[in-house]
Design an enzyme around this catalytic site. Structure first.
Site, short mmCIF file in Angstrom:
data_model
loop_
_atom_site.label_atom_id
_atom_site.label_comp_id
_atom_site.label_asym_id
_atom_site.label_seq_id
_atom_site.Cartn_x
_atom_site.Cartn_y
_atom_site.Cartn_z
N HIS A 17 29.95 41.43 23.67
CA HIS A 17 28.59 41.70 24.13
C HIS A 17 28.36 41.07 25.51
CE1 HIS A 17 28.60 41.95 19.75
NE2 HIS A 17 27.55 42.73 19.84
N HIS B 231 24.65 46.08 26.15
CA HIS B 231 24.47 45.10 25.07
C HIS B 231 25.77 44.72 24.37
CE1 HIS B 231 23.16 43.34 21.23
NE2 HIS B 231 24.05 44.15 20.71
N GLU C 120 10.83 30.48 2.17
CA GLU C 120 12.12 30.15 1.56
C GLU C 120 13.28 30.30 2.54
OE1 GLU C 120 10.04 32.45 0.31
OE2 GLU C 120 9.28 31.54 -1.54
N HIS D 205 10.16 37.81 -11.80
CA HIS D 205 10.47 36.40 -11.62
C HIS D 205 11.71 35.95 -12.40
CE1 HIS D 205 6.72 36.36 -9.63
NE2 HIS D 205 6.63 35.05 -9.54
C1 LIG Z 1 20.35 39.90 10.89
C2 LIG Z 1 21.04 40.76 11.88
N1 LIG Z 1 20.72 42.07 11.93
C3 LIG Z 1 21.37 42.89 12.78
C4 LIG Z 1 22.35 42.40 13.60
C5 LIG Z 1 23.11 43.34 14.52
N2 LIG Z 1 22.69 43.10 15.90
C6 LIG Z 1 23.40 42.30 16.72
S1 LIG Z 1 22.69 42.13 18.20
C7 LIG Z 1 21.41 43.14 17.78
C8 LIG Z 1 20.31 43.44 18.75
C9 LIG Z 1 19.82 42.21 19.34
O1 LIG Z 1 18.94 42.46 20.35
P1 LIG Z 1 18.60 41.29 21.36
O2 LIG Z 1 18.40 40.06 20.62
O3 LIG Z 1 17.50 41.77 22.21
O4 LIG Z 1 19.93 41.11 22.17
P2 LIG Z 1 20.30 41.74 23.58
O5 LIG Z 1 20.56 43.20 23.35
O6 LIG Z 1 19.16 41.53 24.47
O7 LIG Z 1 21.54 41.02 23.96
C10 LIG Z 1 21.56 43.59 16.48
C11 LIG Z 1 20.60 44.49 15.81
C12 LIG Z 1 22.65 41.03 13.52
N3 LIG Z 1 23.59 40.47 14.25
N4 LIG Z 1 21.95 40.24 12.67
#
Ligand SMILES: Cc1ncc(C[n+]2csc(CCOP(=O)(O)OP(=O)(O)O)c2C)c(N)n1
Ligand SMILES: [Mg+2]
Length: 652
Positions: free
Chosen positions: A27, A258, A399, A461
């Site tokens: 990334h 990204h 939680e 529950h």
């Molecule tokens: C809980 C979770 N859901 C989905 C993902 C997959 N995922 C990785 S990065 C991302 C998008 C993140 O966006 P942002 O924080 O704006 O990062 P940027 O594109 O700006 O680097 C997703 C959905 C993940 N790593 N964790």
């Protein structure tokens, strides 16, 4: 922008781009976008010493947006951490490289926590900040006075856990917590406007945070904001307007930067645009030296700090005393002195009563169920906003954040956090529990109301599949003690288990004592052991856990009247039993052809023990709303049904 700043931040950008290109995955967008902010943080503000990544009073830097891992690896390499070499960067995302796809916690490396599941790092950072305050109260502010910086993106802030954790941080007035928000307004699917229209300023201010908005590529604005937070009175977010993939002519500002390598052609254009004349992975000496100088400042910082620390060092071990064994031993003696029925959650409270007095590292809490989870004792002092003299956290109905925060507390400086909720709501905790297990942290989850035995609250529950699910998480011990003695022994195992987190699955309803004699040996440390035998020669093994051990005993006694002789095996912890020697397992499992299991939950994880000749008694559907004894009858978890079915099994 000064030339020096450009050089320093571009070193991060190109190491990131080149490593991702070589790995052909990763990334690049975030490291390119946040390089300016990270450079100024590390150069002017972050208190760290690459020569001693474990320095107690270092500032903690948490990369919550874990997909931008190359930002962290670049910083660690450039500032001179031994943990990350150029050759490990060249092996980004390859087997056994410390430069894993997402940061993976390793002690003493500069990687403070494992991140990747978005939002988790924010909750860890809140845990770090709480730990800092508690420790400062104990050791004094000359020894502990550091900050925690969390770098989080749009994604982290969309996650529910961020709302929980940030809200608690604001409530507690964690003034040493700083969040660097990579406000690039891009995530994977495109612009964040597709899914979010939050007003961040109002959001943070409503939590009790200070909010500073800056251009994340403006050296001066970044510097001023970070300077301001050094004197913060509240937790502060610096919302950094950045361009994802900064420097890429065709991909910056777009989701395409990204999560994929930029590609050879585009990288050439980035080199041109940022005027970077060096080959892949080449950082010219003048720039590398500049970065090393930044890292080297840490030696002096730590040495100055050490002057105070050295004087107090001997005292610190006393201040952080942590003494369980004596109290637990006397609890075991109490259990045989006053034989009575007790819910295991109640026994757990008695244990906490006994161990809290003599312990300064245990940090308790519950997600708004203190009275039900029995997690709070008369010896606890509550941690309050801006008052960290206590040892108990009211996490509120949060939680998920509670568990992420407990990870932070444990990672910070070996506090032993325990936190409670209902076992059913481990579903709300699971991502963080999984990370405790992955990071090998000693965390104790006090999960009460552990079956249909909770009764009238009904199927929403009543946990059914939770135990099987939790048992399938690697490196997690799931304890389900049968009575008071076992609850004490399981607590002891949880407290002694240095690399494995524990779930204590405890009952709401009373349990009759199974173990009535004192033994020095911790029998639960075998995971499974014999509690009853109705004859020397037997032809049935009955295995059970927790509240069903008594049911197993009654069934065994009833069968004996019909000349079917058996032994009863209590199984307080399957994971520990599975680690025993083959001889021991053979002794438990190999004695009889017929085996049955009883547990008021999904039968999945018992099939491996009873084999094809055996029977599992449990619940493979949702529970029922009724008084608990009625529900046991409804699911035919009764002596009559189990003994009848078992008789049929053996006779046919
Ligand atoms: C809980 C979770 N859901 C989905 C993902 C997959 N995922 C990785 S990065 C991302 C998008 C993140 O966006 P942002 O924080 O704006 O990062 P940027 O594109 O700006 O680097 C997703 C959905 C993940 N790593 N964790
Ligand atoms: Mg983003």
């Amino acid at each position: 922008m000064s030339k020096q700043h450009k050089n320093l931040s571009n070193a991060i950008r190109f190491l990131s781009i080149d490593a991702i290109e070589k790995a052909n995955s990763g990334h690049p967008g975030m490291p390119m976008g946040m390089a300016d902010v990270a450079t100024i943080l590390f150069k002017h503000f972050l208190k760290f010493n690459p020569k001693n990544p474990s320095w107690l009073n270092r500032d903690r830097f948490v990369l919550s947006a874990g997909h931008g891992s190359m930002l962290l690896y670049s910083l660690l390499y450039l500032t001179g951490y031994k943990s990350v070499s150029l050759s490990s960067i060249k092996k980004f995302r390859q087997l056994n490289s410390i430069c894993a796809g997402h940061p993976e916690y390793h002690p003493n490396t500069g990687i403070e926590t494992t991140t990747g599941p978005l939002g988790q790092g924010i909750s860890n950072a809140v845990g770090f900040a709480i730990a800092e305050e508690i420790l400062k109260k104990k050791l004094g502010k000359k020894i502990i006075n550091h900050k925690t910086y969390a770098l989080a993106g749009d994604g982290c802030l969309m996650e529910g856990i961020s709302h929980e954790a940030l809200s608690l941080a604001g409530h507690l007035k964690l003034k040493n917590l700083v969040m660097l928000f990579d406000n690039n307004a891009i995530s994977i699917d495109g612009p964040t406007s597709l899914a979010v229209s939050d007003n961040y300023k109002k959001r943070f201010e409503s939590y009790g945070w200070d909010y500073i908005f800056i251009n994340g590529h403006n050296e001066k604005e970044i510097f001023e904001a970070l300077k301001k937070v050094q004197k913060a009175k509240k937790p502060t977010v610096i919302s950094c307007k950045t361009k994802i993939g900064y420097g890429s002519p065709n991909k910056s500002g777009k989701a395409s930067s990204h999560g994929s390598p930029l590609g050879v052609d585009e990288i050439k254009l980035v080199r041109k645009q940022l005027n970077w004349k060096y080959k892949p992975f080449e950082i010219p000496n003048n720039i590398l030296n500049e970065w090393k100088k930044i890292g080297n400042k840490g030696t002096k910082l730590e040495a100055n700090w050490n002057k105070f620390y050295r004087r107090k060092k001997n005292n610190i071990n006393k201040i952080l005393k942590n003494n369980f064994s004596k109290a637990l031993k006397s609890e075991k003696k109490n259990a045989v002195k006053e034989i009575k029925s007790l819910a295991s959650r109640k026994t757990s409270e008695l244990i906490l009563n006994a161990i809290t007095k003599d312990n300064n590292t245990l940090i308790g809490g519950s997600a708004d169920l203190a009275g039900s989870n029995n997690t709070k004792t008369k010896y606890h002092k509550i941690i309050k906003p801006a008052d960290f003299a206590g040892n108990y956290i009211h996490y509120g109905v949060r939680e998920h954040a509670m568990c992420g925060i407990m990870n932070g507390l444990a990672l910070h400086s070996k506090f032993i956090p325990y936190g409670g909720t209902f076992l059913i709501f481990t579903d709300y905790c699971k991502p963080s529990i999984r990370l405790s297990a992955l990071m090998k942290q000693k965390i104790i989850y006090v999960m009460t109301h552990d079956s249909i035995g909770l009764g009238e609250d009904g199927p929403t529950h009543q946990p059914v599949e939770q135990l099987s699910g939790l048992r399938s998480i690697p490196n997690l011990n799931v304890f389900r003690p049968a009575d008071r003695m076992e609850t004490i022994e399981c607590w002891q195992l949880a407290l002694e288990s240095s690399k494995t987190p524990s779930i204590l699955s405890l009952t709401r309803q009373k349990l009759n004592p199974v173990r009535k004699k004192y033994s020095d040996t911790n029998k639960c440390s075998f995971g499974a052991y014999e509690v009853l035998r109705t004859n020397n020669k037997i032809n049935l093994t009955i295995m059970a856990s927790g509240s069903e051990v008594n049911l197993a005993i009654e069934t065994s006694l009833k069968l004996a009247k019909d000349k079917i002789y058996s032994k009863v095996i209590s199984v307080p912890c399957q994971e520990i039993f599975d680690l025993q020697s083959k001889i021991y397992k053979q002794k438990i499992l190999g004695e009889t052809k017929f085996k049955v299991s009883i547990e008021a939950a999904s039968t999945d994880c018992w099939k491996k023990y009873v084999g094809i000749e055996g029977l599992t008694f449990g619940i493979d559907e949702f529970g029922k709303s009724a008084p608990y004894k009625e529900i046991y009858k409804h699911f035919r978890l009764t002596v009559e049904n189990i003994s009848q079915k078992t008789k049929n099994l053996i006779k046919n």
